[in-house]
Scaffold this active site. Structure first.
Site: not given
Length: 178
Positions: A66, A74, A108
């Site tokens: 990320r 999105e 992540r």
């Protein structure tokens, strides 16, 4: 007379705890950035997931990364999510350098990704500069990101070319439960 002994006992206890943490956490703590050092890794770009997430292969390990300090629209925020992803695909070189910032609550890796080509540009900052992502101020204290975002806003680039929820992906996720 008792007070100095208590203080020295407390100091000794803290010193022992510090030593125990250093020995038992060792390199793992350093690698995770817990002790103030960031880890830098040479990686190969495998896939661009969206405007702020990548799959990198670093030393044989596959990581979902990320991009730190930014939040891109999105995929469902059409056409902005598609445009942001496409832009990142276009600017990202195959070989990159990952500067690990932290591991997020989803497991992540969060980091700064720099090209290993001649430009050596920050992909994070490039997404903001082109108006393809907003600064995620809740997680970002680097003033360079805010300055860059203000310049993209003033120029009406990308998500700043028209008003709407695409400018705040975090609000869109909150509204849609994503």
């Amino acid at each position: 007379v008792r007070r100095p002994l208590m203080r020295s006992g407390l100091n000794l206890g803290l010193a022992i705890l510090g030593y125990w943490l250093a020995v038992n956490l060792g390199e793992a703590a350093w690698a995770m950035g817990w002790l103030g050092r960031t880890t830098t890794r040479a990686c190969t770009l495998e896939q661009v997931l969206d405007g702020d997430s990548l799959i990198l292969r670093c030393d044989g390990e596959t990581l979902e990364v990320r991009l730190h300090c930014i939040d891109a629209p999105e995929r469902e925020q059409t056409p902005w999510g598609t445009r942001s992803r496409r832009h990142l695909q276009q600017i990202a070189p195959r070989r990159v350098r990952l500067q690990v910032v932290e591991i997020d609550r989803f497991g992540r890796t969060v980091g700064e990704v720099l090209g290993m080509d001649q430009a050596r540009q920050s992909l994070n900052l490039a997404q903001v500069a082109s108006g393809q992502a907003a600064v995620y101020t809740h997680y970002c204290t680097d003033p360079a990101f805010r300055r860059t975002e203000r310049a993209a806003q003033a120029a009406g680039l990308g998500i700043w070319s028209s008003p709407g929820e695409h400018q705040t992906p975090w609000a869109f996720r909150h509204r849609t439960g994503g």
